[in-house]
Structure formats: structure tokens, C-alpha cells
Design an enzyme around this catalytic site. Structure first.
Site: not given
Length: 262
Positions: A104, A89-91, A33-35, A111
Site C-alpha cells: 500500500g 514490517d507492517g501489512a 515501510t508504512g505507518s 520489502e
């Protein structure tokens, strides 16, 4: 299209595009999830449509699930998948040991569950997310709504004995109302400045009544793909102890960039 992207968005895109190459036919893949993760979902959707890639995705939020379905990815639940081959995934931050701060976007609980139910976790990030010490980014802690002020007070009291610079905690808001996670919980953002011992802090926070989970991901990430605005990608594999560099040439793709707003 790509010419309109900022250097940060270009960095996110090249990391996501490179990560998409790890997904193979028949895999069960956790979708973050996230940009930055949204770039990944777009890239994978293009591969499903244009290259016939067949895999099943387990999203970590309702937002990711909606986007995945929109671009043609088969979506299943973790209950259906049981175990995953890979999570990407992002961080919000990562350090030299590939420990992370995540959450964030408010999806840290799902996640972390999805990432730990995977054979491998790959993190995609732009170079600005690398830090010497975790903690400049506020650490999210998911708490149940019942008695959350008491939980906040217990957290702040506990932080006195921890190796951190700051001890403030704020309730995450959406407008004039508390932010609500997909699981119906609240998030407290801890403004710590620097976390001297992330492993210890992660364990201590989860022992506090009312805390569901925290955004410290310790010993979960296996590989980080760091994107740069000029198309370079650096791949660090914590298990193999290797660092590799690659470069992705930008190709304008109307379908991928046309309605990307993250």
C-alpha cells in the site's frame, strides 16, 4: 501524548513497541515501510538512544532510511548485510495462515526482497488488518513503465481464469502523474474483492511479462503481533502454532510522540 492518539494509532504503537523487544545487540534487522513500521523505527531509535541498543538496520524504502537515520539507527544496505536476522514490517491485510497483502505504501519489491533474506519475519498490525480472505485491499503489482498498458491488459486477461471476485486494475497515481517506486517502476492496483487461491495467483502474476513483483507475501511471515487500542497485544506464531497475549501500559514519551505524523 498517548492520550492524543486514536485507538488505531495506539494499536499500531503497542504492536511496534512489543516487536522492538525482539531486536538484540549485534542483529541485522530489516525495517519495513508504512505507518506501523514508522512507529517501530521510532521505538528502536529510542532504545538506541536511551538503552544503548546496537544493531544495524536495512530499510525497505528511502522514507524508512531517512527516518532511521534521523532517530540514530545505523543504516546499511542489503548488499552490505548479505543476510538478516530479522525483518519487522507492517501489512495491509493478513489471513489465518499469515499470508499477507503488502505494498500500500509502494515499497513491496524491496520489502519482499528484504523479508525473504531474513531468518524470521515479524508483522506488526492493528486488529483491523486481519481478514478471512485476502483481497478487499487492492493488490499492488509492480510493473516496469515500458508497455505498462499492455501488461495491465495481460493481467486483466489472466484474472479471468483466477478465483477472484473482481478483475479491475488501475494505475496508481500521485496527483496527475503515475506513482514511481524507489526502483523507478509503476504500480497497478488490482481490485479483486476476494482472492480464493493466493498462492496460485502470486505465481501466475509473476509469469506475466512486464510484472516485476506482486504484493502477495506467501509463506514468508513467521509471527504476527496484533495491537489493540486498549494496550493488548496478541502474538501468533505460525511455526510453533501458539497464540499468546500481552499488555503494554502506555507511558508518555515526548521524544517518541512529539513529531510523529504517520
Amino acid at each position: 501524548m498517548t492520550g492524543e492518539l486514536s485507538p488505531i494509532d495506539k494499536a499500531k504503537f503497542v504492536a511496534a513497541k512489543r516487536a522492538a523487544d525482539f531486536v538484540e545487540d549485534g542483529m541485522r534487522v530489516g525495517l519495513g515501510t508504512g505507518s506501523t513500521a514508522a512507529w517501530l523505527v521510532r521505538c528502536l531509535g529510542e532504545m538506541v538512544r536511551d538503552d544503548g541498543l546496537k544493531f544495524r538496520g536495512v530499510p525497505t524504502s528511502t522514507r524508512t532510511a531517512e527516518l532511521a537515520r534521523e532517530v540514530g539507527i545505523e543504516v546499511i544496505s542489503l548488499d552490505e548485510a548479505k543476510w538478516l536476522d530479522l525483518t519487522i514490517d507492517g501489512a495491509d491485510e493478513f489471513d489465518a495462515e499469515l499470508n499477507l497483502i503488502k505494498g500500500g505504501g509502494g515499497a513491496l519489491l524491496q520489502e519482499k526482497i528484504v523479508a525473504t533474506a531474513s531468518d524470521q519475519m515479524i508483522v506488526i498490525a492493528d486488529a483491523a488488518k486481519e481478514v478471512e480472505n485476502l483481497g478487499a485491499f487492492p493488490l499492488p503489482v509492480e510493473v516496469i513503465p515500458f508497455g505498462w498498458p499492455t501488461t495491465q491488459a495481460l493481467i486483466e486477461e489472466t484474472l479471468v481464469a483466477m478465483d477472484v471476485m473482481g478483475r479491475g486494475a488501475t494505475l496508481r497515481m500521485t496527483g496527475d502523474r503515475p506513482f514511481i517506486t524507489d526502483e523507478g517502476n509503476h504500480i497497478l492496483d488490482l481490485h479483486l474483492g476476494r482472492i480464493g487461491n493466493p498462492r496460485q495467483l502470486a505465481m501466475v502474476l509473476n509469469q506475466i511479462p512486464g510484472v516485476v513483483e506482486n504484493g502477495l507475501f506467501i509463506d514468508i511471515c513467521d509471527v504476527v503481533l496484533i495491537g489493540f487500542g486498549d494496550g493488548r497485544i496478541e502474538m501468533r506464531d505460525i511455526n510453533a502454532g501458539t497464540v499468546q497475549e500481552d499488555r503494554l501500559e502506555f507511558v508518555e514519551t515526548e521524544n517518541l510522540f512529539g513529531d510523529m505524523s504517520d
